[in-house]
Write a protein that holds these residues in place. Sequence first.
Motif, short mmCIF file in Angstrom:
data_model
loop_
_atom_site.label_atom_id
_atom_site.label_comp_id
_atom_site.label_asym_id
_atom_site.label_seq_id
_atom_site.Cartn_x
_atom_site.Cartn_y
_atom_site.Cartn_z
N ARG A 285 0.83 -1.21 0.00
CA ARG A 285 0.00 0.00 0.00
C ARG A 285 0.87 1.26 0.00
NH1 ARG A 285 -5.39 -0.46 0.77
NH2 ARG A 285 -5.50 1.65 1.57
N GLN B 157 13.23 2.11 -13.00
CA GLN B 157 12.51 1.09 -13.76
C GLN B 157 13.50 0.25 -14.56
OE1 GLN B 157 8.68 1.85 -15.52
NE2 GLN B 157 9.48 1.27 -17.52
N ARG C 207 13.92 -3.47 -8.64
CA ARG C 207 12.54 -3.03 -8.80
C ARG C 207 11.67 -4.15 -9.37
NH1 ARG C 207 9.06 0.17 -12.21
NH2 ARG C 207 7.83 1.61 -10.95
N GLU D 58 6.44 -5.00 -14.10
CA GLU D 58 6.69 -3.56 -14.25
C GLU D 58 5.73 -2.94 -15.27
OE1 GLU D 58 11.09 -3.14 -14.63
OE2 GLU D 58 10.75 -1.90 -12.86
N ARG D 59 5.29 -3.73 -16.26
CA ARG D 59 4.29 -3.22 -17.22
C ARG D 59 2.99 -2.89 -16.50
NH1 ARG D 59 5.57 -7.55 -20.68
NH2 ARG D 59 3.53 -8.47 -20.39
N ALA E 19 3.47 0.26 -14.50
CA ALA E 19 3.45 1.45 -15.36
C ALA E 19 2.02 1.83 -15.68
CB ALA E 19 4.23 1.18 -16.65
N SER E 20 1.18 0.81 -15.92
CA SER E 20 -0.22 1.06 -16.22
C SER E 20 -0.94 1.68 -15.01
CB SER E 20 -0.87 -0.28 -16.62
OG SER E 20 -2.24 -0.15 -16.75
N TRP F 196 0.42 3.43 -12.52
CA TRP F 196 0.87 4.81 -12.28
C TRP F 196 0.38 5.77 -13.36
CZ3 TRP F 196 1.56 6.39 -7.79
CH2 TRP F 196 2.14 5.58 -6.81
N SER F 197 0.20 5.27 -14.59
CA SER F 197 -0.31 6.17 -15.63
C SER F 197 -1.71 6.66 -15.26
CB SER F 197 -0.31 5.49 -17.00
OG SER F 197 -1.33 4.50 -17.09
N GLN G 12 1.43 10.53 -6.77
CA GLN G 12 2.72 10.64 -7.43
C GLN G 12 3.53 9.39 -7.10
OE1 GLN G 12 2.64 13.30 -9.24
NE2 GLN G 12 4.72 13.22 -10.06
N PRO G 13 4.15 8.77 -8.11
CA PRO G 13 4.94 7.57 -7.81
C PRO G 13 6.17 7.92 -6.97
CG PRO G 13 5.26 8.22 -10.09
CD PRO G 13 4.21 9.12 -9.54
N ARG H 281 9.95 8.48 -5.87
CA ARG H 281 11.13 8.88 -6.63
C ARG H 281 12.03 7.66 -6.85
NH1 ARG H 281 11.70 14.50 -5.21
NH2 ARG H 281 10.08 15.42 -6.49
N GLN H 282 12.69 7.63 -8.01
CA GLN H 282 13.53 6.49 -8.35
C GLN H 282 15.01 6.84 -8.28
OE1 GLN H 282 12.19 5.13 -12.19
NE2 GLN H 282 10.21 4.42 -11.38
N TYR I 44 -2.20 5.48 -23.11
CA TYR I 44 -1.53 4.32 -22.52
C TYR I 44 -2.34 3.72 -21.37
CZ TYR I 44 1.87 1.38 -20.23
OH TYR I 44 2.49 0.31 -19.66
N ALA J 176 7.24 -1.62 -20.88
CA ALA J 176 6.59 -0.95 -19.77
C ALA J 176 6.52 0.53 -20.13
CB ALA J 176 7.36 -1.16 -18.47
#
Lengths: 142, 376
Positions: free
Chosen positions: A45, A67, A72, A84-85, A88-89, A91-92, A101-102, A104-105, B131, B337
């Motif tokens: 969470r 990423q 990760r 990870e796909r 990405a979906s 977070w989009s 907000q995701p 920080r990486q 996307y 991704a």
Amino acid sequence: MKKNVATFLALTVAGMLSQASQAELAVVVAPSVNVDSISLDQLERLYLDKSVSGLQGAKLTPVDHKQGSAQRQEFAQKVMGKTERELASYWSRVMFSGKGQPPRQYSSDAEVIEQITADPGKVGYIDGASVTEGTKVILRIP
Amino acid sequence: MSKRLYAAIAAGLLLPGAGPVLAIENVDINGFFTVGATRSDSSSIESENGNISNEIGFEQDTRIGLQVYADINPAMSVTAQILGDNRQGGSFDAEFDWAFVSYAFNDNASLRGGKIKLPTFLISDYFEVGYAYPWIRPPAEVYSSNPINAISGVDALLRANLFGSTDILVQPYFGVSKGDEALLPQEVVTAAPPNGLGAPSGTVVYAEFEAENMIGVNVALSGDAFTIRAGYLQTEVSAPDLGVTEAEDVTFASVGATMDWHNVIGYTEYFERDIEGLANAAFPNQKGWYATLGYRFNRFLPHVTYAQLRDDSSSGDLATGVEQDSLTLGLRYELAAGAALKLEAQRVEPESGSRGLFMAPVDDINIYSLAVDVIF
């Protein structure tokens, strides 16, 4: 006996091979942070920017790896059950709707450690072998 | 050009994703981009925004967005999105689609003020981010029904974790919408006043209108595999361009659900809009729905959608009804991704005598589309 040696060697090789892709992850905070443990559910969470209860009332800010990094990919799979796909979906939808907000990486375990020690309140995950004196492990993910 | 720069460009092109392009202290910049081509098999009739015709065109789906997020302090942030597209059938243009300041009281309650995307449907919040959803275009039979894109006002995001991984979001909002936040593709029935748009009869132009005292709520229940939402709003609409000078009551209700369960993908939504008085001449009462079902085979997601838009008037609308059905077959392929390729074939059937969502009445029409969506 010979058979045992062969089995031992086979297991060792298998272990070494899986070690490369399936290293243990350690979830770390600064030693001064008043959290001693975290569950997988709480961690999931936290990294999906959803509210987390418990954690002795502490408010933790998650820090992520780049990423495509081994850490990760493993974290996404073990903690969130996602590729990870799929992340990405997710977070989009959350980020581009302005609802979250995701994390920080950062590029390496060392950078993650630097982040959590420089700013107590941050939480990160690193390869189990990268744990240093100045960090507190609150969960080990085998 | 240095090798390193080449490598950086190659990496940027090949490995798009959710990580910000640029992360200065406290500022994140992310973006999304779609390049899409469309072609219909009708020799004379174009889509109502003029972007889809029988020649291969890139106007309909090609767009770029940049989002800037800045922390001001632990409780406050500013988020803004710049969108470049051909939205009004005009030339490619960029503008702030929305921008707001957010104040978080705690993890579960925040207040936002500024220009806010109106959360009318499941994916209104990120309608431009190809996307983020399976289709090339969210079903127009439903998504065209609320021509209000954003409001200037305030909203609150109130969240609670009900049990396990099930969360609820309650989002009340209040504001006004005018100018380019509220544009209606309007069929010019007669070039004479009062329409005052100065366009030839039979064409479609974008008319500005105003929605005031808009108050509404969006409620969403979400778990690991599903989201269910409902929304209701009421507002007072006037459209001086169209001869509607008195503000008239408008209500809009919608429900929807989406699921992603064991590789089965589903989306469905339904809405009703009700417009009183003279404003009804510009906006007919409508109801519509769609249902999408898809199945994910590793990187492939084939999907099928049926959608319907109907007039919803018991006593007869002042405006000409806009009615159509459509069947869409689509395929989404995950390139990486953060990048997807999509193909779609769509058959649209306007009701006889109705222009549907086209410039003028047309027989059944096929639309073929191809798009690549990227986030970065």
